[in-house]
Design an enzyme around this catalytic site. Structure first.
Site, PDB file in Angstrom:
ATOM      1  N   HIS A 131       0.267  -2.803   8.226  1.00 21.24           N
ATOM      2  CA  HIS A 131       1.085  -1.709   7.691  1.00 21.24           C
ATOM      3  C   HIS A 131       2.269  -1.359   8.579  1.00 21.24           C
ATOM      4  CE1 HIS A 131      -1.413   1.103  10.255  1.00 21.24           C
ATOM      5  NE2 HIS A 131      -0.222   1.628  10.402  1.00 21.24           N
TER       6      HIS A 131
ATOM      7  N   ASP B  54      -6.058  -4.795   6.899  1.00 22.06           N
ATOM      8  CA  ASP B  54      -4.858  -4.294   7.572  1.00 22.06           C
ATOM      9  C   ASP B  54      -4.711  -4.972   8.938  1.00 22.06           C
ATOM     10  OD1 ASP B  54      -2.655  -2.870   8.323  1.00 22.06           O
ATOM     11  OD2 ASP B  54      -3.687  -0.954   8.599  1.00 22.06           O
TER      12      ASP B  54
ATOM     13  N   SER C 222      -0.727   2.996  15.727  1.00 27.03           N
ATOM     14  CA  SER C 222      -1.009   1.941  14.756  1.00 27.03           C
ATOM     15  C   SER C 222      -0.923   0.553  15.361  1.00 27.03           C
ATOM     16  CB  SER C 222      -0.004   1.995  13.617  1.00 27.03           C
ATOM     17  OG  SER C 222      -0.399   2.906  12.656  1.00 27.03           O
ATOM     18  N   GLY C 223      -1.870  -0.284  14.984  1.00 23.85           N
ATOM     19  CA  GLY C 223      -1.855  -1.668  15.424  1.00 23.85           C
ATOM     20  C   GLY C 223      -2.426  -1.886  16.806  1.00 23.85           C
TER      21      GLY C 223
END
Length: 472
Positions: free
Chosen positions: A276, A326, A420-421
């Protein structure tokens, strides 16, 4: 990551803009699939000094999209003219970058074409992208090398007889690594083996034959890199600032000069991050040239040498609405040296609910902040059973088997916007294993709203397969 909670936090997929009020926050009673959104927005996050402990993660979805659509809609003749301009730009991008854009987005126009006569795991590449030979090797307990061939049809341990350093190096190179790191032998209970044949081909699956015997039952244990052992102690009391060298595999992904997402170094050429982070609604997020990667630092004010991104590979089955699958793989333009990666888990390796793991990142340290931390923050989170996480009072069935819950049901410990990530790592046998990839959540550190991470163990086949395809 944070200790504090606010009554009306913004949505983490929304654009960070200090001059724009955030959209309203939805009810926290029961979430539906249309309410899920990523913790971490695929937009650059301004940096600020870290005020305190970081302990949080979050997301809500369709509402964010509504917010975005309102900002991107144009009416009347002005809107029509703008759309025409967009179409012209899109057409130019299609001519200029062609299939590379689609390859980056994960919706491959670079189609993997397999002829009807193709055979999986026979050591011969039949498919145009090599998918027929990319899922034939895995590691079991104690890093036991296991190989599947077209004749065996199942994964079998490799007999140590006839094994050599040269074969180990070639096998690791096949798997996407630079060379082998360590080879050992294991005593196997298996009654069937893969034994080396007379000639080593370009793949290990093409170099072995099924055998019912193996001297002393000794099989190959193989490590392709030294991983998961940072140069400094990682004994930490609570969520706080990370020390230099504590989490060397932590990556900071900069989009056009600003930290936007985290990532994890898992091999000299590869970074694991979240799908994402690369908005498929905006083509500029899919261009490798717009991204820079920094690895192993603890401050955004002291960046090490940068790495350019050669290619962005997004899971083909990533669902932006549910955040299932994801995960994305970045291929760097040159190998990383002198930085130890996190270990990828081996097949079947699990960490039980309640296990204390760690998540790190440069995201916001208080829910609702507009700026991320300039200092790498860390926090311990407990793994939460999928059944518990899917209870009506928690996420009400939204968590798939490809996801991992972690945090605290009483709130307070979590990832947050900008994380994120990034990695969720758990320790076993004195090594840290990448267990999860920071993905989404509802708010940061809220009661009954733990953080949701992509389950790396469940996505191992995809990871190894893509790494192999990129090194072929």
């Amino acid at each position: 990551m944070e200790d504090r909670q606010t009554d009306a936090p913004p949505l983490y997929d929304s654009v960070v803009n200090q001059n724009t009020s955030p959209p309203s926050y939805p009810s926290l009673q029961v979430l539906s699939a249309t309410q899920i959104q990523s913790y971490y927005i695929p937009q650059p996050i301004p940096q600020m000094p870290a005020p305190c402990v970081v302990e949080t993660i979050s997301t809500q979805r369709r509402h964010v999209r509504t917010y975005r659509s309102k900002r991107c809609c144009f009416g009347g003749l002005g809107g029509s003219a703008f759309l025409v301009v967009l179409l012209i730009i899109a057409a130019w991008l299609g001519v200029r970058y062609g299939s590379s854009l689609w390859t980056l987005s994960g919706k491959d126009k670079e189609t993997d074409i397999c002829p009807p006569s193709s055979v999986n795991c026979d050591g011969k590449r039949d498919c145009s992208l090599g998918s027929d030979e990319s899922r034939c090797v895995r590691f079991g307990t104690a890093n036991e090398l296991q190989v599947m061939t077209s004749k065996a049809g199942s994964f079998l341990p490799v007999c140590a007889q006839g094994w050599s350093k040269n074969i180990a190096d070639q096998t690791c190179q096949q798997l996407g690594f630079r060379q082998s790191y360590a080879v050992d032998v294991l005593k196997s209970n298996s009654s069937v083996f893969q034994s080396m044949n007379n000639q080593f081909s370009n793949t290990i699956q093409g170099s072995v034959n099924i055998s019912l015997s193996c001297p002393l039952q000794q099989t190959v244990s193989l490590r392709c890199c030294d991983c998961g052992r940072p140069p400094v102690s990682t004994r930490i009391i609570g969520g706080d600032m990370a020390a230099e060298g504590q989490w060397p595999w932590q990556a900071s992904l900069h989009f056009r000069g600003h930290h936007t997402c985290g990532g994890t170094l898992v091999a000299p050429d590869f970074i694991i991050t979240a799908a994402h982070c690369f908005s498929q609604e905006k083509s500029d997020y899919l261009l490798p040239s717009n991204w820079k990667v920094y690895i192993g630092m603890v401050s955004q004010l002291k960046l090490p040498s940068l790495y350019n991104v050669k290619k962005i590979t997004i899971h083909e089955n990533y669902d932006p609405d549910t955040k299932n699958n994801d995960i994305a793989l970045l291929i760097l333009n040159r190998p990383v040296s002198n930085v130890q990666p996190a270990c990828l888990p081996v097949f079947g390796q699990t960490f039980s609910p309640g296990s204390k793991c760690w998540t790190t990142g440069f995201g916001v340290t208080r829910e609702g902040d507009d700026s991320g931390s300039i200092i790498l923050m860390q926090v311990a989170v407990g793994l939460i059973d999928l059944v518990v996480c899917n209870k009506p009072a928690v996420y009400n069935g939204l968590i798939t088997e490809n996801m991992q819950c972690a945090g605290d049901l009483i709130g307070g410990k979590d990832s947050c916007q900008g994380d994120s990530g990034g990695p969720l790592v758990c320790k076993a046998d004195d090594r840290w294993y990448l267990t999860g990839v920071t993905s989404w959540g509802d708010g940061c550190g809220k009661i009954n709203r733990p953080g949701i991470y992509s389950n790396v163990g469940r996505l191992l086949t995809w990871i190894h397969g893509k790494m192999q395809q990129e090194r072929q």
